[in-house]
Write an enzyme that holds these catalytic residues in place. Structure first.
Site, PDB file in Angstrom:
ATOM      1  N   SER B 241       1.257  -1.100  -0.419  1.00  0.00           N
ATOM      2  CA  SER B 241       0.273   0.069   0.451  1.00  0.00           C
ATOM      3  C   SER B 241       0.877   1.530   0.309  1.00  0.00           C
ATOM      4  CB  SER B 241      -0.748   0.283   1.149  1.00  0.00           C
ATOM      5  OG  SER B 241      -2.340   0.989   1.043  1.00  0.00           O
ATOM      6  N   ASP B 333      -8.846  -4.435  -6.378  1.00  0.00           N
ATOM      7  CA  ASP B 333      -8.488  -3.712  -5.051  1.00  0.00           C
ATOM      8  C   ASP B 333      -9.235  -2.566  -5.065  1.00  0.00           C
ATOM      9  OD1 ASP B 333      -7.116  -2.153  -3.522  1.00  0.00           O
ATOM     10  OD2 ASP B 333      -5.055  -2.641  -3.847  1.00  0.00           O
ATOM     11  N   HIS B 368      -7.767  -5.739  -1.779  1.00  0.00           N
ATOM     12  CA  HIS B 368      -6.406  -4.534  -1.634  1.00  0.00           C
ATOM     13  C   HIS B 368      -4.837  -5.236  -0.890  1.00  0.00           C
ATOM     14  CE1 HIS B 368      -4.045  -0.998  -0.599  1.00  0.00           C
ATOM     15  NE2 HIS B 368      -3.892  -1.330   0.537  1.00  0.00           N
TER      16      HIS B 368
END
Lengths: 477, 424
Positions: B241, B333, B368
């Site tokens: 991330s 995601d 994600h």
């Protein structure tokens, strides 16, 4: 250093290592000295290669042990990688007992063409064991040189694991050279108790014991766990049985501070029955699925109990035990503490080891002590170490078999017979003890148990598997 | 009811394992063709209950082997050896927006695996036939955990057992901040000295109110290189991330941080290239109007960075990267445009002539939060990023089975990648 270690490893192999039937058997007893020069030259060459291989920017090889936190009866995978091909390495196991004694084992290997070692695939060519032995580093553990003699490895506190360090060492060396040759280490925990198993102290109706309950609501099939005349409360086989789904109750019947009476043969019957009743009455135990697992004198107590009219265990596992006894010897044990004069009347063999082989021959039993085996009404699995040097197990197993045959009950009897296995057939991968000090007070008593290391290890591994299958069949179905 | 006549046996092996190791689950001594339910239960450190279940039929011998037999329904279906772990979710009635994360890596996660007679979905007041307890660990025995107290870093170092020296990894999580240790502990259990670094909410930021700058990461990287147990030339970076923003920036531009290789999970190269951390967060804030809310009021943040800019001032010049790069993206995601960014990075590197360094793992229907394998999938959860004052429910994306498969495959390939570049 490599030169010295290569010479040291050879005499170790000649005197300390047994070999299973296989490619190395022809080397037993052969003079290996002529090969030393070639071996020495090869090691020197490898040491030069090693210096070229290990530069300042090379990472250590990777050693993996899976599972790292296993139960003691589970095999584990030991692998190493990122080394040059055909490279000599030593795998070494070291651990400290609860009393602080150092135990160790090692094997000499060569990496494969891809620079890996895998104990499930590769053969040890020297050390504590030879050949392809995935668990050799455990069952071949012996006290390190310089440690106290007469040791036997036994876990007292089953709620903690044994911690074993597995090391990868450069070259064919002994554990003495660990510090200077260590490439990688993996730490493994060996547990006698699975997560969720409950350990419960039992002091009830005069019975002294420890109950192990598997996780879950129950109700569970159960086993009574009875050891020999070593006395005390031995929990590790019980905790392991509970980890395999059987409620298991270890009992002490001699040499325990909480025992209120000293047991003679007759009172032992009542004691064993009370122990079984504790299991029967337990709300989480299936009262009609109770077996007994026993070793040595515990087998005699078990057979007596199982042949009484009002006790009906579902099955019996009897390891290296007698069907009768010698009253004089038993009397010396039925005391709070055996004295020197008591111990003097314990029989010894010609080499001076404590040995009950003669006194446990059926013809030498005290009259009236032979169990009424014809009254047995449940399956019996007899586990026999044919090299039992402590007790005449072969003769006793035959006696039981013949007695059941005469009574038309051969179908109840199964024997697992292991050539080369000794008296102390324990859960798998436990190190073999051919001799230990059975008692140390008032003096040390060396006691011969028998067995050779490789055959005994194989017997422990197979018998435990068969014992669990036998218990499954007779207590679950 | 056959339970009274039988003593059903449940075995789960190994009973103590690392979280990325598989377990074998067997049921024996049940009647043949019997309807049974397997259930896994875990109570996390925050005391929430998590469960998974599956319906099975025993075979002709009255046995069930989860590695071989199909689940007929439940929180997963089909043949799924580890389904009871990756499909766990909060028990009915739980607080919404939960996410399962282990804080104390020195203790295991305990699961209770139970078998019930018949097919159930509600386990209240049901008594199982049998249960087993399983421990799942992030840390192997012998791994040394050392909180770092100096160097002005907020970090924890995990060292494998043994003399070393070891290759090392700088491990970076995302915009939620805090010092998250579990992936670092697991990497150390696989032979990598790993530094878990808090860079969003470190002590120095809490005390001064100022976000860290590039020198913080250089200090962390150098700390690893200079550690006596670490090989200075074999230090990698692994980011997820927002951690990908840091990793790519360092790999492309830093004169100090020269990773041997880098792993970028669920992230993007899109950021103001000359900006500080605070500048990057402001860039996201300025695009805040692009945040969408779905029907369940869950925030979709992926559009903050879309479309992928053409202006080179707003994306890391990955053509400058000189180390092998593994990019992992979930195609569903909803938080970062990881798949689109991976595609753009590929094109940039092809134009620059360093595409041979790039490997892209792109997973359909994965979201994600690509975590170590057999971790439960979290499609949405409560989240407050460091730059924001409010707590939202962030939609992470992904569909349970596909996401779990992606986690398992990505982890294996990540470890292979790291071993290849750090050990060979």
């Amino acid at each position: 250093m490599l030169l010295v270690s290569s010479r040291m490893s050879i005499p170790f192999m000649m005197f300390g290592t047994q070999m299973r039937a296989g490619p190395y058997r022809h080397l037993i007893g052969k003079q290996l000295t002529p090969h030393v020069d070639l071996h020495r030259k090869t090691c020197w060459l490898h040491s030069t290669v090693a210096m070229r291989w290990r530069t300042s920017t090379s990472p250590a090889p990777v050693l993996t042990v899976t599972p790292a936190r296993g139960l003691v009866d589970e095999p584990i995978s030991i692998k190493a990688g990122f080394m040059p091909p055909q490279y000599p390495v030593t795998l070494c196991a070291q651990m400290r007992s609860e009393k602080g004694d150092l135990w160790e084992a090692f094997g000499h290997y060569k990496t494969s063409a891809d620079g890996t070692v895998n104990l499930a695939r590769d053969h040890s060519v020297g050390g504590s064991y030879l050949g392809c032995e995935p668990m050799g580093l455990f069952w071949a553990l012996q006290p390190a040189p310089g440690e106290r003699d007469g040791l036997r490895l036994r876990k007292k506190n089953v709620e903690t694991p044994f911690i074993v360090d597995i090391s990868l060492l450069e070259g064919h060396v002994t554990p003495r050279e660990r510090e200077n040759s260590e490439l990688a280490v993996a730490t493994t925990e060996r547990w006698y108790m699975a997560p969720g198993v409950q350990r419960i102290d039992i002091r009830q109706n005069g019975v002294v014991g420890t109950l192990f309950l598997p996780p879950g609501p129950g109700r569970f099939p159960a086993v009574l766990d009875v050891w020999g005349m070593g006395g005390g409360l031995v929990e590790y086989r019980s905790s392991l049985a509970a980890s395999r789904g059987f409620a298991s109750f270890s009992i002490a019947y001699m040499e325990h501070k909480d025992l209120t009476v000293q047991l003679d043969i007759d009172s032992s019957d009542a004691y064993m029955k009370k122990a079984i009743d504790i299991l029967r009455d337990h709300p989480q135990i299936c009262g009609d699925r109770i077996g007994v697992i026993s070793l040595c004198y515990g087998v005699y107590l078990t057979l007596r109990t199982a042949t009484l009219a009002d006790v009906n265990p579902s099955c019996l596992v009897c390891i290296n035990g007698p069907a009768g006894t010698n009253m004089e010897i038993v009397q010396t044990f039925c005391k709070p503490q055996s004295s020197e004069s008591d111990q003097k009347c314990w029989p010894r063999n010609t080499a001076g080891y404590i040995c009950f082989k003669d006194t446990t021959l059926p013809q030498n039993y005290s009259p009236g002590t032979l169990v009424k085996i014809e009254n047995l009404s449940c399956p019996l699995l007899y586990v026999l170490g044919e090299d039992d040097q402590n007790l005449s197990s072969t003769e006793n197993s035959k006696l039981i078999e013949d007695g059941l045959k005469t009574a038309g009950k051969s179908y109840l009897y199964t024997r697992l017979s292991y050539p080369g296995a000794g008296h102390l057939i324990e859960p798998p991968y436990a190190p073999h003890t051919r001799m230990s000090y059975w008692r140390v007070k008032p003096e040390k008593l060396p006691t011969l148990w028998g067995g050779n290391i490789v055959s005994h290890a194989a017997a422990q591994e197979e018998s435990w598997r068969e014992i669990l299958k036998f218990l499954d069949k007779n207590l679950r179905a | 009811m056959w339970r009274q006549q039988r003593s059903v046996h449940l075995s789960v092996r190994p009973s103590r394992g690392l979280v990325d190791e598989k377990v074998a689950i067997l049921v024996q001594s049940a009647p043949p063709g019997a309807r049974i339910t397997l259930c896994a239960f875990h109570r996390c450190e925050d005391r929430h209950g998590w469960e998974a279940f599956a319906h099975y039929l025993t075979d002709a011998a009255g046995s069930l082997n989860v590695s071989r037999d199909p689940s007929l329904g439940g929180t997963y279906s089909g043949v799924e050896q580890m389904g009871l772990f990756w499909s766990i979710r909060p028990v009915p009635g739980s607080h919404p927006g939960l996410r399962l994360r282990k804080k104390n890596v020195q203790t295991p996660m305990e699961f209770t695996i139970s078998v019930y007679q018949d097919h159930f979905t509600d386990f209240t007041d049901q008594v199982p036939l049998a249960s087993q307890t399983v421990e799942r660990w992030y840390m192997a025995p012998g791994v040394l955990r050392t909180p770092i107290k100096d160097h002005e870093l907020t970090a924890t170092l995990f060292l494998p057992t043994g003399p070393g020296p070891f290759p090392a990894i700088l491990d970076l999580w995302g915009g939620g901040g805090q010092l998250v240790e579990y992936r670092a502990a697991l990497l150390a259990s696989h032979g990598f000295a790993t530094l878990a670094l808090d860079y969003m909410t470190p002590k120095i930021t809490v005390e001064t109110g100022k976000m860290v700058d590039n020198t913080y990461f250089e200090r962390a990287f150098t700390f690893l290189q200079q550690h006596p147990g670490v090989l200075a030339e074999r230090v990698a970076m692994l980011g997820l991330s927002f951690g990908v923003c840091v990793t790519l920036k360092m790999a492309a531009y830093s004169h100090v941080v020269k990773p041997r290789c880098a792993v970028c999970i669920s992230g993007s190269h899109v950021q103001p290239v000359d900006g500080t951390m605070a500048d990057i967060l402001s860039y996201f804030d300025r695009n805040g109007h692009k945040i969408q809310l779905n029907d369940e009021n869950q925030a979709i943040l992926r559009n903050l960075l879309l479309p992928i800019p053409t202006d080179p001032a707003f994306k890391v010049d990955v053509g400058r990267v000189q180390c092998p790069l593994l990019v992992v993206a979930g195609e569903d995601d909803q938080n970062w445009p990881a798949a689109e960014s991976a595609q753009d990075m590929k094109e940039m590197m092809e134009r620059a002539g360093n595409a041979h360094l790039l490997t892209v793992l792109s997973y359909p229907n994965a979201g994600h939060l690509l975590e170590p394998p057999y971790s439960p999938h979290t499609r949405a959860s409560s989240f407050r990023s460091v730059g924001s004052r409010e707590k939202i429910t962030a939609l992470w994306g992904g569909h349970c089975a596909a996401h779990s498969l992606a986690q398992e495959d990505a982890w294996k390939k990540t470890l292979d990648f790291l071993r290849h570049h750090l050990y060979s």
